[in-house]
Design a protein around this motif. Structure first.
Motif, PDB file in Angstrom:
ATOM      1  N   TYR A   8     202.499 -11.943 117.359  1.00 13.82           N
ATOM      2  CA  TYR A   8     203.284 -11.020 118.170  1.00 13.82           C
ATOM      3  C   TYR A   8     202.272 -10.246 118.999  1.00 13.82           C
ATOM      4  O   TYR A   8     201.299  -9.717 118.464  1.00 13.82           O
ATOM      5  CB  TYR A   8     204.106 -10.066 117.309  1.00 13.82           C
ATOM      6  N   LEU A  72     212.606  -9.901 117.657  1.00 13.47           N
ATOM      7  CA  LEU A  72     212.794  -8.507 117.273  1.00 13.47           C
ATOM      8  C   LEU A  72     211.645  -7.737 117.899  1.00 13.47           C
ATOM      9  O   LEU A  72     210.488  -8.080 117.699  1.00 13.47           O
ATOM     10  CB  LEU A  72     212.732  -8.344 115.758  1.00 13.47           C
ATOM     11  N   LEU A  75     211.051  -1.524 115.873  1.00 15.47           N
ATOM     12  CA  LEU A  75     210.759  -1.311 114.456  1.00 15.47           C
ATOM     13  C   LEU A  75     212.011  -1.044 113.647  1.00 15.47           C
ATOM     14  O   LEU A  75     212.063  -1.361 112.458  1.00 15.47           O
ATOM     15  CB  LEU A  75     209.751  -0.178 114.289  1.00 15.47           C
ATOM     16  N   SER A  77     214.872  -2.592 113.931  1.00 17.31           N
ATOM     17  CA  SER A  77     215.375  -3.916 113.548  1.00 17.31           C
ATOM     18  C   SER A  77     214.512  -4.522 112.451  1.00 17.31           C
ATOM     19  O   SER A  77     215.021  -5.155 111.529  1.00 17.31           O
ATOM     20  CB  SER A  77     215.393  -4.849 114.757  1.00 17.31           C
ATOM     21  N   CYS A  78     213.201  -4.322 112.566  1.00 18.70           N
ATOM     22  CA  CYS A  78     212.285  -4.847 111.546  1.00 18.70           C
ATOM     23  C   CYS A  78     212.540  -4.192 110.198  1.00 18.70           C
ATOM     24  O   CYS A  78     212.490  -4.849 109.165  1.00 18.70           O
ATOM     25  CB  CYS A  78     210.834  -4.604 111.959  1.00 18.70           C
ATOM     26  N   THR A  96     213.423   2.912 109.763  1.00 12.38           N
ATOM     27  CA  THR A  96     212.027   2.513 109.539  1.00 12.38           C
ATOM     28  C   THR A  96     211.544   2.892 108.132  1.00 12.38           C
ATOM     29  O   THR A  96     210.374   2.696 107.814  1.00 12.38           O
ATOM     30  CB  THR A  96     211.098   3.150 110.599  1.00 12.38           C
ATOM     31  N   THR A 111     203.776  -5.872 111.650  1.00  7.51           N
ATOM     32  CA  THR A 111     205.123  -5.729 111.107  1.00  7.51           C
ATOM     33  C   THR A 111     206.133  -6.479 111.971  1.00  7.51           C
ATOM     34  O   THR A 111     207.023  -7.162 111.456  1.00  7.51           O
ATOM     35  CB  THR A 111     205.502  -4.234 111.016  1.00  7.51           C
ATOM     36  N   LEU A 112     205.979  -6.386 113.277  1.00 11.19           N
ATOM     37  CA  LEU A 112     206.864  -7.119 114.185  1.00 11.19           C
ATOM     38  C   LEU A 112     206.685  -8.626 114.002  1.00 11.19           C
ATOM     39  O   LEU A 112     207.662  -9.382 113.989  1.00 11.19           O
ATOM     40  CB  LEU A 112     206.593  -6.712 115.630  1.00 11.19           C
ATOM     41  N   SER A 115     208.425  -9.600 110.634  1.00 11.53           N
ATOM     42  CA  SER A 115     209.886  -9.591 110.732  1.00 11.53           C
ATOM     43  C   SER A 115     210.397 -10.785 111.529  1.00 11.53           C
ATOM     44  O   SER A 115     211.400 -11.400 111.169  1.00 11.53           O
ATOM     45  CB  SER A 115     210.357  -8.301 111.393  1.00 11.53           C
ATOM     46  N   ASN A 116     209.698 -11.117 112.604  1.00 12.88           N
ATOM     47  CA  ASN A 116     210.086 -12.280 113.393  1.00 12.88           C
ATOM     48  C   ASN A 116     209.883 -13.578 112.617  1.00 12.88           C
ATOM     49  O   ASN A 116     210.663 -14.509 112.750  1.00 12.88           O
ATOM     50  CB  ASN A 116     209.326 -12.311 114.720  1.00 12.88           C
ATOM     51  N   ASN A 119     212.748 -13.834 110.198  1.00  6.40           N
ATOM     52  CA  ASN A 119     213.930 -14.273 110.942  1.00  6.40           C
ATOM     53  C   ASN A 119     213.865 -15.767 111.241  1.00  6.40           C
ATOM     54  O   ASN A 119     214.880 -16.463 111.187  1.00  6.40           O
ATOM     55  CB  ASN A 119     214.073 -13.498 112.248  1.00  6.40           C
TER      56      ASN A 119
END
Length: 184
Positions: A8, A72, A75, A77-78, A96, A111-112, A115-116, A119
């Motif tokens: 990311y 995403l 944060l 959403s994460c 968060t 973190t992004l 999370s991606n 997903n």
């Protein structure tokens, strides 16, 4: 390790999430874009999921998946994704909160990326047992770790000597364990 990597990026840096699909071990890191090749050569992920403008030499890595999908990028959403996977209950007014519980506040890009990646696992054929066995993310902090560029590793012959006799590498000289478990 059988790592699946996800990048990311922002203008200057990259966040990278690594998940070992055989054990569920999770690592995240952030680094400058110019350090990406050295990092990936050391980690040697089995597959890399790249989104954005990151360019990699496809011949240099085992598999590179270039994915152009909805990412995403917030944060909040994460936090929802991480709360679901790691079963973190907290105040619904603070999305968060799960990021803080996992100690990832300072690692926004990592973190992004994580999370991606989660997903991606959820939307593909990976079975739910992988998502259930994901461990708490560990931070791979480049500042606290010694960085030796790939050319330096080759020159020092730490892992693979340049000669055909593999008994000249530093790892071979130091590794005199008699059992398979010891050699690991």
């Amino acid at each position: 390790s059988n790592y699946f990597a996800r990048t990311y990026e922002n203008e200057l840096a990259l966040g990278i999430a690594l998940v070992d699909v055989s054990t569920g071990a999770v690592k995240i890191t952030e680094l400058m874009k110019e350090d990406l090749d050295d990092f990936l050569n050391k980690v040697e992920p089995a597959e890399i999921l790249v989104c954005g403008t990151v360019s990699l030499n496809k011949n240099q890595y085992k598999t590179i998946s270039v994915k152009k999908n909805i990412e995403l990028n917030k944060l909040s959403s994460c936090g929802n994704v991480l709360a679901h996977i790691y079963e973190i209950d907290g105040p619904t007014s603070n999305p968060t909160f799960p990021i803080a519980v996992l100690g990832l506040e300072k690692w926004r890009l990592g973190t992004l990326a994580l999370s991606n990646l989660i997903n991606h696992f959820s939307s593909t054929d990976y079975n739910s047992s992988l998502l259930k066995k994901l461990s708490k993310p560990k931070i791979y902090d480049g500042i606290k770790n010694l960085k030796i560029p790939l050319n330096g590793l080759r020159s020092l012959e730490i892992f693979d000597p340049q000669s055909t006799d593999h008994k000249e590498s530093l790892v071979y000289v130091l590794d005199q364990c008699k059992t398979a478990m010891g050699k690991r």
